[in-house]
Write an enzyme that holds these catalytic residues in place. Structure first.
Site, PDB file in Angstrom:
ATOM      1  N   SER A 184       0.809  -1.218   0.000  1.00 46.23           N
ATOM      2  CA  SER A 184       0.000   0.000   0.000  1.00 46.23           C
ATOM      3  C   SER A 184       0.841   1.266   0.000  1.00 46.23           C
ATOM      4  CB  SER A 184      -0.910  -0.010   1.232  1.00 46.23           C
ATOM      5  OG  SER A 184      -0.127  -0.170   2.400  1.00 46.23           O
TER       6      SER A 184
ATOM      7  N   THR B 137      -1.543   3.803   4.877  1.00 45.03           N
ATOM      8  CA  THR B 137      -0.486   4.793   4.662  1.00 45.03           C
ATOM      9  C   THR B 137       0.592   4.609   5.712  1.00 45.03           C
ATOM     10  OG1 THR B 137      -2.135   6.355   3.858  1.00 45.03           O
ATOM     11  CG2 THR B 137      -0.084   7.307   4.692  1.00 45.03           C
TER      12      THR B 137
ATOM     13  N   THR C 103       1.747   6.978   0.556  1.00 40.65           N
ATOM     14  CA  THR C 103       0.849   5.865   0.242  1.00 40.65           C
ATOM     15  C   THR C 103       0.674   5.720  -1.263  1.00 40.65           C
ATOM     16  OG1 THR C 103      -1.359   4.954   0.682  1.00 40.65           O
ATOM     17  CG2 THR C 103      -1.237   7.314   0.344  1.00 40.65           C
TER      18      THR C 103
ATOM     19  N   ARG D 175      -7.610   9.552  -8.850  1.00 37.28           N
ATOM     20  CA  ARG D 175      -8.062   9.720  -7.468  1.00 37.28           C
ATOM     21  C   ARG D 175      -6.872  10.095  -6.568  1.00 37.28           C
ATOM     22  NH1 ARG D 175      -6.781   7.380  -2.205  1.00 37.28           N
ATOM     23  NH2 ARG D 175      -8.645   7.543  -0.924  1.00 37.28           N
ATOM     24  N   VAL D 176      -7.076  11.109  -5.749  1.00 33.94           N
ATOM     25  CA  VAL D 176      -6.079  11.501  -4.746  1.00 33.94           C
ATOM     26  C   VAL D 176      -6.765  11.410  -3.388  1.00 33.94           C
ATOM     27  CG1 VAL D 176      -4.732  13.447  -3.855  1.00 33.94           C
ATOM     28  CG2 VAL D 176      -4.764  12.975  -6.318  1.00 33.94           C
ATOM     29  N   GLY D 177      -6.066  10.860  -2.408  1.00 37.25           N
ATOM     30  CA  GLY D 177      -6.670  10.711  -1.077  1.00 37.25           C
ATOM     31  C   GLY D 177      -6.276  11.851  -0.158  1.00 37.25           C
ATOM     32  N   ASP D 178      -6.396  11.591   1.117  1.00 36.97           N
ATOM     33  CA  ASP D 178      -6.097  12.601   2.142  1.00 36.97           C
ATOM     34  C   ASP D 178      -4.597  12.853   2.318  1.00 36.97           C
ATOM     35  OD1 ASP D 178      -6.111   9.841   3.057  1.00 36.97           O
ATOM     36  OD2 ASP D 178      -5.655  10.618   5.050  1.00 36.97           O
TER      37      ASP D 178
ATOM     38  N   THR E 240      -4.813   7.731   8.571  1.00 38.82           N
ATOM     39  CA  THR E 240      -4.740   6.618   7.623  1.00 38.82           C
ATOM     40  C   THR E 240      -6.095   5.926   7.589  1.00 38.82           C
ATOM     41  OG1 THR E 240      -3.629   4.532   7.074  1.00 38.82           O
ATOM     42  CG2 THR E 240      -3.719   5.103   9.404  1.00 38.82           C
ATOM     43  N   GLY E 241      -6.322   5.189   6.521  1.00 43.20           N
ATOM     44  CA  GLY E 241      -7.638   4.595   6.323  1.00 43.20           C
ATOM     45  C   GLY E 241      -8.283   5.243   5.114  1.00 43.20           C
ATOM     46  N   HIS E 242      -9.580   5.173   5.033  1.00 43.96           N
ATOM     47  CA  HIS E 242     -10.259   5.716   3.845  1.00 43.96           C
ATOM     48  C   HIS E 242     -10.138   7.231   3.791  1.00 43.96           C
ATOM     49  CE1 HIS E 242     -11.816   1.690   3.283  1.00 43.96           C
ATOM     50  NE2 HIS E 242     -12.071   2.075   2.046  1.00 43.96           N
ATOM     51  N   GLY E 243      -9.316   7.676   2.863  1.00 41.23           N
ATOM     52  CA  GLY E 243      -9.067   9.107   2.730  1.00 41.23           C
ATOM     53  C   GLY E 243     -10.341   9.892   2.500  1.00 41.23           C
TER      54      GLY E 243
HETATM   55  N1  ASP Z   1      -5.547   7.319   3.509  1.00 41.83           N
HETATM   56  C1  ASP Z   1      -5.022   6.686   2.339  1.00 41.83           C
HETATM   57  C2  ASP Z   1      -5.825   7.098   1.149  1.00 41.83           C
HETATM   58  O1  ASP Z   1      -7.035   7.197   1.252  1.00 41.83           O
HETATM   59  C3  ASP Z   1      -4.986   5.222   2.400  1.00 41.83           C
HETATM   60  C4  ASP Z   1      -4.786   4.593   3.751  1.00 41.83           C
HETATM   61  O2  ASP Z   1      -4.171   5.160   4.607  1.00 41.83           O
HETATM   62  O3  ASP Z   1      -5.285   3.510   4.000  1.00 41.83           O
HETATM   63  O4  ASP Z   1      -5.253   7.239   0.097  1.00 41.83           O
END
Ligand code: ASP
Length: 306
Positions: free
Chosen positions: A54, A164, A182, A192-195, A215-218
């Protein structure tokens, strides 16, 4: 909530691979090095590890089979740099640092970021490993719709398909810095760009207060300016654990996460007080100082039963 405090220097990193980051970051801190170098070294070690699917080399690609990286490094609001949707160059965290040090900008994305990396002398290389390509091919086969070969962009990979590396460090001189890197959600829509590369979303550091990494779903974290919110709560006197709880509650109330979605944070105050928290169990934080070297469970799990 009870507060854990460690004497600086110290380093905190997200997930089990945070131990890899801490090993490299601690090598910097224990030699008297600075927090920014430690945060960069920590992220870079995980980016270069192909077994982490990841982050960096070996990261799972987007729906089109391209590995794209997001990274941010930050020491203060006037000292931060980021890259987004970066292909074919490593380490993304070091390129982000060059953005901070060599340009008047905060964030470079896509082909512009790649041209900048090339101009800075970073070698071009493929980031797609055989294992990641095979995972992508499996995913493509499983997501063909009945009516043709249109991919179902439901972006619902398992817990293992994102994550991340996020690092927060305080050096022996009391300086704080953070970094995160990440490849984002596996099989995300191209573009797509995350947080992670966004200041105040995936990472925020204020040297007068402390820092936080998400971290997790941005898509959850970036809807509530998660790390900015945590640092602002700490500025108002909240402990790191209570500040994280505020952000998780906000995110839970306002973003309506589905049961497969995770969001997690680590937070570090400038006095060495630290904490970690997550929406549901599964998250871990790696902590290292002169007296501890552990991978541990978060203080806050908002949905204990999940
Ligand atoms: N936060 C990251 C993103 O959404 C991924 C992650 O940390 O799991 O790109």
């Amino acid at each position: 909530m009870e507060t854990s405090v460690l004497q600086p220097p110290l380093i905190l990193s997200t997930w089990h691979f945070g131990r890899i980051a801490n090993r490299s970051g601690w090598a910097v801190l224990s030699q008297g090095g600075n927090a920014l170098d430690a945060a960069e070294a920590g992220c870079r070690a995980v980016e270069e590890d192909p077994s982490v699917t990841s982050v960096g080399l070996g990261g799972y690609p987007d729906a089109a089979g391209e590995v794209t990286l997001d990274a941010l490094i930050m020491a203060a609001p006037h000292r931060c740099g980021a890259v987004a949707c970066l292909r074919d160059y490593l380490p993304a965290i070091s390129i982000a640092r060059r953005v901070m040090e060599k340009t008047p900008h905060v964030l470079l994305a896509g082909p512009g970021a790649e041209a900048f990396a090339a101009a800075e002398g970073f070698p071009r290389r493929s980031l797609l490993t055989r294992e990641a390509r095979e995972a992508w091919e499996r995913w493509k086969r499983e997501h063909k719709s009945g009516s043709g070969d249109k991919l179902a962009h439901d972006n619902s990979p398992g817990q293992e398909a994102h994550d991340t590396i996020g690092v927060l460090a305080i050096d022996g001189a009391g300086r704080i810095a953070g970094g995160c890197s990440t490849s984002g959600l596996a099989f995300k829509l191209p573009g797509r760009v995350g947080d992670s590369p966004l200041v105040g979303h995936g990472l925020y550091v204020d040297p007068d207060v402390g820092g936080a990494v998400g971290t997790g779903h941005g898509e959850l974290i970036m809807r509530v300016c998660g790390t900015f919110l945590i640092v602002e709560e700490m500025r108002r006197g909240a402990s790191p654990a209570d500040a994280i709880k505020v952000a998780l509650e906000r995110l839970n109330c306002q973003c309506r996460p589905d049961p497969r979605q995770q969001a997690a944070f680590i937070a570090l105050r400038c006095d060495g007080a630290w904490s970690a928290g997550c929406l549901r169990k599964g998250f871990q934080v790696a902590v290292r100082s002169a007296t501890v070297d552990i991978l541990t469970e978060p203080d806050v799990v908002l949905m204990e039963g999940d």
